[in-house]
Design an enzyme around this catalytic site. Structure first.
Site, PDB file in Angstrom:
ATOM      1  N   LYS A   1       7.786   1.096  19.644  1.00  0.00           N
ATOM      2  CA  LYS A   1       7.451   2.173  18.861  1.00  0.00           C
ATOM      3  C   LYS A   1       7.248   1.736  17.321  1.00  0.00           C
ATOM      4  CE  LYS A   1      10.545   4.994  20.595  1.00  0.00           C
ATOM      5  NZ  LYS A   1      11.354   6.339  21.113  1.00  0.00           N
ATOM      6  N   GLY A   2       6.597   2.539  16.643  1.00  0.00           N
ATOM      7  CA  GLY A   2       6.522   2.171  15.105  1.00  0.00           C
ATOM      8  C   GLY A   2       7.630   2.430  14.501  1.00  0.00           C
TER       9      GLY A   2
ATOM     10  N   GLU B   1       7.717   3.943   8.955  1.00  0.00           N
ATOM     11  CA  GLU B   1       8.108   5.159   8.354  1.00  0.00           C
ATOM     12  C   GLU B   1       9.611   5.663   8.358  1.00  0.00           C
ATOM     13  OE1 GLU B   1       5.031   6.222   6.697  1.00  0.00           O
ATOM     14  OE2 GLU B   1       3.936   4.990   8.311  1.00  0.00           O
TER      15      GLU B   1
ATOM     16  N   GLY C   1       0.788  -1.233  -0.012  1.00  0.00           N
ATOM     17  CA  GLY C   1      -0.057  -0.029   0.167  1.00  0.00           C
ATOM     18  C   GLY C   1       0.897   1.273  -0.108  1.00  0.00           C
TER      19      GLY C   1
ATOM     20  N   ILE D   1      12.056  -4.483  20.008  1.00  0.00           N
ATOM     21  CA  ILE D   1      11.493  -5.158  18.744  1.00  0.00           C
ATOM     22  C   ILE D   1      10.626  -6.248  19.013  1.00  0.00           C
ATOM     23  CG2 ILE D   1      12.388  -5.929  16.710  1.00  0.00           C
ATOM     24  CD1 ILE D   1      12.893  -2.953  16.906  1.00  0.00           C
TER      25      ILE D   1
ATOM     26  N   GLY E   1       1.458  -5.634   4.615  1.00  0.00           N
ATOM     27  CA  GLY E   1       2.699  -6.265   4.241  1.00  0.00           C
ATOM     28  C   GLY E   1       3.734  -6.374   5.647  1.00  0.00           C
TER      29      GLY E   1
END
Ligand SMILES: Cc1cc2nc3c(=O)[nH]c(=O)nc-3n(C[C@H](O)[C@H](O)[C@H](O)COP(=O)(O)OP(=O)(O)OC[C@H]3O[C@@H](n4cnc5c(N)ncnc54)[C@H](O)[C@@H]3O)c2cc1C
Ligand code: SF4
Lengths: 327, 707
Positions: free
Chosen positions: B669-670, B673, B231, B597, B459
């Site tokens: 945390k993400g 990006e 996406g 992680i 994904g």
């Protein structure tokens, strides 16, 4: 989808017979170019004559020449032991083209016949003299980064996109063509055309002819050679500029030399003047540089492709350097 | 590629399905009576449709219907005044070239494609502009503030600094181009019941948008999107083409499938907008930043505004008392953009991180040293401490691994034949988001755990991450845990975007597991069992086939007390051929600082994918428009260059892997990006170090090196 008739044949003779019967028929080989053009509406044949079952896939040595059938796949040619040993320049050029998947189905004949990748040619909403005569050339004052710097015409500045053909023109190949009237041979260098005022024509194949194969003289160029392709990504991209370079050398003197360039003209561009200059001279950087300058005589940019005026000679020098350092 | 530092790598829970072709993507659903829609698009860039001849198409074999503004099926929201301008089939206005103007539905895709070619439109053309540079220079062009101006300390302080620079950076349009083409299957049934198979980053968002347009109850709409073939942001909204498909199904009373073409991927589903940025930097001679000014101009459409966080990073990434930013968007006659991986920040980081490198050079300092020297202890913008930040450690790991000691500060120092070698570094940063989500957990007496949430997986491996969170908490083997997603009937969760899914949905998974555990403990106590008794025994003893708990989870007060960001450092080594201008990335070291992680293998994949996207942004990707016609020139995979394997070197991925104490229960945390943000600057910086040439216009193609 626009309907078309699908015909399959197993002999060259019947393929040609089918071709001449119908003005709007086309051969289907690997289909990697033709089908794309049909999908984009650039061409709409009424009949597709599938020639994949015609036995023209052989690669063999006959006397002092290598014969390659028109339907041998790009992969089969590139990987063939005869080609790797005797004409490695051709093998390298083929491997620089497209992707492994495409090369597996693309054929020698289809590769020679592939049409330009000019974006205006592919978009039927845009002007393009090659696709539709008289509509103008979209690239001339538009996006022409990929376009020609040699032999351009006011009507079309497209380039022939093949890698294989650059090696073939350097190797003095001959093309074997057949029609109902029999076979004829043509020098490879005469096969493709400049755009001139007939931009719709890419080559000199007649409407009733089929490419049967190639004959390539065996030479002494299998030691010092290089096919250098400069492109926007490391694989699976068409050449900005490519150079096929090969020479035969003795005591650092160049005995025979071949130079051809891709991505610069409407046909594979043989650098005859540079070859003439190098013959008999020392294989030195200085001579390479002079040869590269000679090649650029009459080059002309159109804005977006002006960088090729610098890239082209640089690529010639680098290809010659790499060919020299091979051994 | 190097092995990850973390051990115990778990495979993707759906990896087997994916590599065996068993994972079912939206276009693969075969509904009884399925029909096929193909969109007809405008061939002019601006104006009005004056006539649309659909007769030939309607008569073509297999055609069921041709739908356009002439016979628009009812769509309640579009019948009202106001709302969006681009009301598909409710307007005869053309906003851009390639805009859908009709949909042809037939009983096969091929017939629909052919019939679509027979629809003929005539137009009243208007003058237009698709050229962003031109719009910027045009005093008459509309300009909107994209974000409130920001100022800390003195404005434009860089201008009076001891050492100063001001540079301009250009980023062209990039197109997401996931492998999977966009589209949808819509099945509108009597009584306004609708089922769709979508390619979406948010099943709830798709459900909501459709409910809004057609004014039907949300419960009437079932959205399925279990697998998404990439996406990168383009599936974060429901596009006009999807509404057109729903309309078509409603109109003919049959399911309709639309899969757009690769060319239409350039005009119907957004892109990363072009951006022009100027950065002004000031520093004193000791290498302390004294002023940062970041002014950005971003492209948007004429019918809808689009903004992103282009200038965010400048406000807090470096210690500096004087910072000001502005962000202005300018409409051009193109389709509306949409967030693309590392949205805004990736654009901004290219400019800022290039400028930081330029300043280090101006100061004759090592750019790594310069960054460390200006690394802030606290967030000066928010005036809060960072929840966690291990940048210095990350710099060190990366520098060691790339061999930074071999770098020479003087550009063009490492030469071998025509090849020049250079090293570059840059930092990436993105908000560590956490939203609100619900998860249902069903713990069964057969020893299994079923978790459900209406989140998505485009994904990154959402199911894998969630499974591992539960696995750790519940001590249930991974193969006994199932995580269901991509179904709008499941407990609500936000769209997958902004690197927030693991943090948001994972927290709810955590809370469900904690609740399930305490319920089991209670049950155990009540039935006189040992507190450590296995849940299967506890359930059996209590004659319970299963227990079921749903939890909603969201961030709390910690958000007010801390500044929360994920960070990444990218190091690259490049080789540049001075004759041919070819740039070859030789080695990549990426270090992620994004808390714990949770799933090492998929986390690593994120970083690898981000680096590959970064290579594209840096070296190869650019959507080219002929501004005379407003049409894309390279709208296919041969000419729009997504990096291929040969462009991608060894990518050495490293993680700090230290929990963030505040963000969420996992401390994670993400990272979707940050994997990409900053990467392109690291490449530009390395190219400068190799050649002495500063390229401020992406992508860095051979012609720019030779120029
Ligand atoms: C994405 C992409 C990237 C590519 N990249 C490269 C590249 O980097 N370098 C490169 O060189 N090429 C590249 N190609 C082009 C590729 O090499 C050609 O498409 C291929 O060689 C065509 O061969 P084919 O057998 O598939 O031809 P087809 O598509 O089957 O046919 C092409 C044309 O040749 C005619 N024809 C075929 N055989 C004969 C015959 N025996 N006699 C007369 N006419 C015949 C057909 O009628 C048709 O008009 C690329 C193609 C694609 C799609
Ligand atoms: S360069 Fe040739 S192929 Fe391209 S637009 Fe002009 S005429 Fe057409």
């Amino acid at each position: 989808m626009i309907n078309f008739q699908y015909l399959r044949t197993t002999t060259a003779k019947s393929a040609i017979a089918l071709l001449v019967k119908d003005k709007n028929a086309k051969f289907l080989a690997g289909g990697t170019n033709l089908i794309d053009l049909m999908k984009r509406g650039v061409t709409a044949p009424e009949k597709l004559i599938d020639i994949n079952h015609v036995p023209l896939k052989e690669i063999k040595q006959v006397g002092n020449k290598i014969h390659i059938g028109a339907l041998a796949s790009n992969t089969a040619v590139a990987d063939h032991v005869l080609i790797k040993e005797k004409l490695p320049l051709l093998s390298w050029a083929l491997q620089a083209g497209a992707s492994a998947q495409l090369r597996n189905v693309a054929t020698v004949g289809g590769n020679m016949m592939q049409r330009t990748r000019c974006g205006y040619f592919y978009d039927i909403e845009m002007p393009c003299n090659k696709r539709q005569s008289g509509t103008g050339c979209g690239a001339m004052e538009g996006f022409n980064r990929m376009h020609a710097i040699f032999g351009t015409s006011e009507q079309c500045i497209a380039v022939h996109p093949s890698d294989m053909c650059i090696a073939l023109v350097a190797l003095d190949a001959e093309v074997v063509l057949a029609s109902t009237k029999g076979e004829r041979k043509m020098l490879f260098k005469d096969f493709h055309r400049l755009a001139g005022d007939t931009p719709h024509l890419d080559n000199n194949l007649k409407a009733d002819e089929m490419i049967i194969g190639l004959e390539i003289p065996i030479n002494n160029l299998a030691k010092n050679y290089h096919y250098l392709k400069v492109r926007d990504r490391a694989s699976y991209a068409f050449a900005l500029v490519s150079v096929a370079a090969a020479f035969e050398i003795a005591d650092n003197k160049i005995i025979d030399v071949r130079l051809a360039m891709g991505g610069v003209a409407h046909k594979p561009w043989r650098l005859t003047a540079s070859e003439l200059f190098l013959r008999g001279k020392e294989a030195s950087l200085n001579n390479f540089e002079q040869a590269a300058q000679l090649a650029m005589k009459d080059a002309k940019g159109f804005g977006g492709n002006d960088f090729k005026l610098k890239l082209a000679p640089n690529t010639i020098i680098e290809a010659l350097n790499l060919a020299k350092s091979k051994a | 590629m190097e092995k990850n530092m973390l051990k115990d790598e778990n495979d993707r829970v759906d990896g087997f399905l994916k590599v065996t072709g068993k994972a079912k993507y939206f276009a693969e659903y075969e509904l009884p009576g399925l029909t096929y829609g193909v969109l007809v698009t405008s061939t002019i860039t601006k104006g009005k449709i004056t006539s649309l001849d659909t007769k030939a198409a309607e008569k073509a074999p297999g055609v069921i219907a041709v739908i356009s503004h002439l016979n628009k099926p009812s769509a309640a929201a579009y019948e009202q005044e106001g709302g969006p301008q681009m009301k598909i089939f409710y307007t005869d206005k053309i906003f851009y070239n390639g805009q859908p103007i009709a949909i042809v539905v037939a009983n096969t895709f091929e017939r629909a494609t052919y019939a679509a070619s027979l629809v003929k439109a005539t137009y009243a053309k208007e003058t237009f502009n698709t050229d962003f540079e031109k719009a910027l220079k045009d005093p008459k062009a509309k300009k909107f503030q994209g974000q409130a101006d920001y100022k800390r300390g003195e404005e434009n302080a860089y201008k009076t600094a001891e050492v100063k620079l001001e540079e301009r950076y250009f980023l062209p349009i990039e197109t997401h181009n996931p492998m999977e083409l966009h589209g949808i299957i819509a099945d509108w049934r009597p009584n306004n019941q609708l089922t769709v198979y979508a390619k979406t980053q948010g099943v709830k968002a798709t459900q909501g948008t459709i409910a809004n347009v057609f004014k039907i109850p949300i419960e009437n709409i079932q959205v399925n999107s279990e697998f998404v073939g990439g996406g990168f942001g383009m599936a974060l909204r429901t596009w006009p083409l999807e509404i057109a498909t729903v309309m078509a199904s409603k109109h003919i009373g049959k399911p309709v499938k639309v899969v757009i073409t690769r060319m239409q991927m350039f005009t119907m589903v957004g892109n990363r907008p072009a951006a022009i940025q100027t950065i002004g930097l000031g520093a004193n001679k000791d290498g302390k930043l004294t002023g940062i000014t970041h002014r950005a101009y971003g492209e948007t459409s004429t019918y809808e505004n689009f903004t992103e966080g282009v200038v965010n990073m400048a406000k807090f990434m470096y210690q500096c008392d004087n910072v000001n930013t502005s962000y202005v968007i300018i409409p051009v006659d193109l389709g509306v953009p949409i967030w693309m991986r590392g949205p805004g920040e990736a654009t901004g980081a290219f400019a800022l991180e290039s400028a930081i490198d330029e300043m280090a050079h101006a100061l004759d300092m090592d750019p790594l040293e310069f960054r460390i020297k200006n690394d802030p202890e606290t967030d000066q913008q928010k005036n809060k401490p960072f929840s966690s930040k291990n940048i210095k450690e990350a710099y060190k790991i990366g520098a060691d691994k790339i061999g930074w000691r071999n770098r020479k500060n003087k550009p063009g120092s490492l030469v071998e034949g025509p090849w020049q070698t250079g090293y570059g570094v840059s930092v990436g940063v993105f908000n560590a988001n956490r939203g609100k989500a619900s998860v249902k957990g069903i713990l069964k007496a057969d020893g299994s755990l079923l978790l459900q949430s209406a989140t998505s997986d485009i994904g990154p491996g959402t199911g894998t991450g969630m499974t591992l969170i539960a696995n750790k908490l519940m001590n249930i083997p991974v193969n006994k845990i199932t995580f269901e997603l991509g179904d709008s009937s499941l407990p609500p969760a936000p769209s997958q975007g902004g690197s927030a899914t693991l943090s948001t949905v994972g927290s709810a998974v955590n809370d469900v597991c904690v609740a399930l555990k305490s319920t089991i403990a209670e049950l155990a106590a009540n039935s006189n069992m040992d507190a450590t008794a296995n849940f299967v025994d506890v359930l059996k003893k209590n004659n319970l086939p299963q227990i079921e708990i749903t939890k909603e989870s969201q961030s709390g007060k910690e958000k007010d007390s801390y500044s929360m960001y994920s960070f990444s450092i990218h190091f690259v080594q490049v080789k540049v051929n001075s004759l041919t201008g070819v740039v070859k990335i030789n080695k990549i070291v990426s270090v992620g600082d994004s808390g714990t992680i949770v799933s090492p293998k998929t986390a690593r994949s994120q970083m690898v994918g981000g680096a590959v996207g970064g290579i594209g942004m840096a070296l190869t990707e650019e959507s080219i428009i002929d501004h005379r016609y407003g049409r894309y020139i390279n709208n296919n995979f041969a000419d729009y260059h997504v990096p291929v394997n040969a462009d991608v070197p060894e990518i050495d991925v490293n993680f700090i892997n230290k929990p963030d104490p505040y963000i969420n229960p996992m401390g994670a945390k993400g990272m979707g990006e940050i994997a990409l943000i900053g990467f392109s600057a690291a490449v530009a910086n390395a190219v400068f170090n190799a050649t002495g040439k500063r390229i401020r216009t992406l992508p860095i193609t051979p012609d720019k090196i030779l120029a």
